[in-house]
Write a protein that holds these residues in place. Structure first.
Motif, PDB file in Angstrom:
ATOM      1  N   GLU A  93     -21.931  -6.231  12.011  1.00  0.00           N
ATOM      2  CA  GLU A  93     -21.764  -6.630  13.413  1.00  0.00           C
ATOM      3  C   GLU A  93     -23.113  -6.929  14.065  1.00  0.00           C
ATOM      4  O   GLU A  93     -23.274  -7.918  14.789  1.00  0.00           O
ATOM      5  CB  GLU A  93     -21.056  -5.519  14.189  1.00  0.00           C
ATOM      6  N   GLU A 119     -24.505 -10.206  12.851  1.00  0.00           N
ATOM      7  CA  GLU A 119     -23.801 -11.330  13.473  1.00  0.00           C
ATOM      8  C   GLU A 119     -24.288 -11.547  14.901  1.00  0.00           C
ATOM      9  O   GLU A 119     -24.496 -12.677  15.346  1.00  0.00           O
ATOM     10  CB  GLU A 119     -22.298 -11.038  13.462  1.00  0.00           C
ATOM     11  N   ARG A 120     -24.510 -10.445  15.620  1.00  0.00           N
ATOM     12  CA  ARG A 120     -24.887 -10.529  17.030  1.00  0.00           C
ATOM     13  C   ARG A 120     -26.359 -10.878  17.226  1.00  0.00           C
ATOM     14  O   ARG A 120     -26.717 -11.640  18.125  1.00  0.00           O
ATOM     15  CB  ARG A 120     -24.586  -9.182  17.706  1.00  0.00           C
TER      16      ARG A 120
END
Length: 543
Positions: A467, A470-471
């Protein structure tokens, strides 16, 4: 007449004898001659406490308040200290998780095994030495005369674990307790240790209580499995029945958390920006001396890699393959012997520590053991803001950012005022990740960052890293000996052996269709490779 070696009935263990503070709540299990029972559960489930109670080694703040533990019909709870000392090694013996902390660092390993015979037998010194050498050969140690004279630090992790097994079995006990004996070992050494325990169980007819959180290991060695959660038994089944038809949601969750050996779907290459690159990176130890040269060890040879923005590059291999050496060279925790390391377009390989300081914000590391990398005497918020403060960020601004980062990694912002020991292992690793992210790096190096965690916590940390990548567009260099973990998180994989790259390419290719014999051997040695744990069936039965 019962054929059981061990019978535990309604065992309850409590903190300071307080019935309201039970940490083991009514454990029942039995183990027959030649049988292996696996005790499975997450950290804090009471696995090791049950084993320590059986050995009579519980710390003073914990005590059994009910139940019984019988070894071949003899009650162990309440037995006199002298009787328990006599039973240890002859009746019941234990292999501990970390041999480096269980072995005396200043005594030769042969002498440490011999001490068991000295206390528990009437053998002469020459007979004791002969028995020790036979036992060392029995556990497949090489050059046993040299091993006998070696100190623990001179042996590999697998060799130290074999010494612990030899020490545990030298008196031929009726019950062997193995407490996470393969957790920190690479897959080939792990496979050897599991094979060795199976062989010794069959040859000596011992019963084995095997404690683990690794369901892959369970599938390889168990006859029966007991699953614990917070001190309570969730279920007990034959191993194949449990893997095919788990009865509780907790067990199903544990099985679904096991990282699959099948590589994840390849992701499209996004950014072409190279955030980390090395060219012919080498690290050699030794080769110098006042009188004569010491032996050279080429820990890393001609390592050339590229890590793109938003991608994860994995490095896998056995212990001693050079994985961590490469990571430490990239972090400039050790100085490379030759070659280049390019981060953010700048070669940092030969920069002095003063020149390196302004560049350090671009690359950060998460170590294997967060308890050792976090300062136990300061609040976690202070640990997180230390880096930003060194780069001139105002205190209040840095602390606000620390709270944001803790929330980003799934912890409350108010946790800034707590100390590391007030968190679980998985939470401490999240704090270590938050500390690394406080510098807004382009590259995150994760050196065995999930190897010591429970499978469910491991799955959460891997999901968190994915996550964050991705961010934030992080490039992640992921060092691991667990091929399942590498298959689930890595886009590209490097396989190392003896300091050299033997295979390098997309994860689906390297782990799915390996070209080199060494890579094939690594994959073949992985525990649980035949089971599709998430779907409760062997891969051979997949539709």
């Amino acid at each position: 007449m019962s054929n059981n070696i061990l019978d535990i009935n309604n065992l309850r263990i409590a903190l300071n004898g307080d019935e309201d503070k039970q940490v083991v709540k009514g454990l029942n299990l039995s183990i027959e001659v030649g049988q292996t029972m696996c005790l499975v559960g997450e950290s804090g489930s009471g696995k090791s406490l049950s084993a320590l109670a059986t050995m009579g080694l519980l710390p003073s703040v914990l005590s059994p308040i009910a139940g019984s533990i019988e070894l071949k019909g003899e009650e162990l709870l309440g037995a006199a200290p002298a009787r328990m000392r006599a039973l240890r090694a002859t009746g019941v013996s234990m292999i501990f998780q970390e041999p480096m902390t269980a072995l005396n660092p200043v005594v030769r390993v042969g002498q440490q095994i011999e001490e068991v015979l000295e206390f528990h037998s009437n053998l002469s010194k020459s007979e004791r030495r002969k028995r020790v050498l036979e036992m060392m050969e029995h556990v497949h140690l090489p050059d046993i005369e040299k091993m006998y004279r070696s100190f623990p630090h001179q042996l590999s992790g697998g060799q130290r674990q074999r010494i612990m097994i030899a020490m545990a079995l030298v008196m031929r006990p009726q019950l062997l307790i193995a407490d996470e004996p393969t957790t920190a070992l690479d897959v080939t050494t792990q496979a050897q240790i599991l094979k060795l325990i199976r062989e010794l169980r069959e040859e000596q007819g011992a019963a084995v209580l095997f404690i683990t959180h690794d369901m892959g290991v369970v599938s390889e060695i168990a006859d029966d499995v007991t699953v614990l959660k917070l001190g309570e038994v969730m279920e007990t089944q034959k191993v194949e029945a449990l893997l095919r038809n788990p009865q509780t949601e907790y067990t199903r969750g544990l099985l679904r958390s096991v990282p699959s050996q099948v590589p994840r779907m390849a992701r499209e290459l996004g950014s072409q920006e190279i955030v980390l690159g090395t060219d012919n990176l080498c690290k050699t130890y030794g080769g110098k001396g006042f009188i004569k040269k010491s032996r050279e060890v080429k820990a890393a040879q001609d390592i050339s890699i590229k890590l793109m923005k938003g991608r994860t590059l994995g490095i896998v291999g056995e212990s001693g393959s050079g994985k961590s050496t490469v990571a430490r060279c990239i972090m400039r925790l050790v100085d490379p012997t030759s070659g280049s390391i390019t981060i953010g377009g700048k070669d940092i390989a030969n920069l002095s520590q003063k020149e390196l300081k302004p560049e350090r914000k671009n690359f950060q590391i998460v170590f294997q053991d967060p308890m050792r990398s976090l300062n136990p005497r300061i609040e976690v918020g202070q640990s997180i803001i230390e880096g930003p403060l060194n780069f001139g960020v105002p205190y209040n601004e840095a602390m606000d950012r620390a709270r944001e980062l803790l929330e980003l990694v799934g912890l409350p912002g108010s946790a800034v005022d707590r100390f590391p020991h007030q968190f679980s292992g998985g939470q401490r690793q999240r704090i270590a990740i938050a500390r690394a992210l406080a510098m807004d790096p382009d590259v995150l190096v994760a050196d065995e960052a999930v190897s010591a965690l429970d499978v469910s916590v491991q799955a959460q940390v891997l999901e968190l890293l994915a996550e964050l990548q991705e961010r934030l567009g992080l490039g992640i260099l992921f060092i691991t000996h667990d091929l399942g973990v590498a298959a689930q998180i890595c886009d590209e994989v490097i396989v190392m052996q003896r300091g050299q790259i033997v295979e390098y390419g997309p994860a689906a290719q390297v782990l799915g269709e390996p070209q080199q014999d060494y890579t094939k051997a690594l994959i073949a040695a992985a525990p649980g490779k035949h089971w599709d744990f998430a779907n409760f069936r062997p891969f051979s039965e997949a539709p």
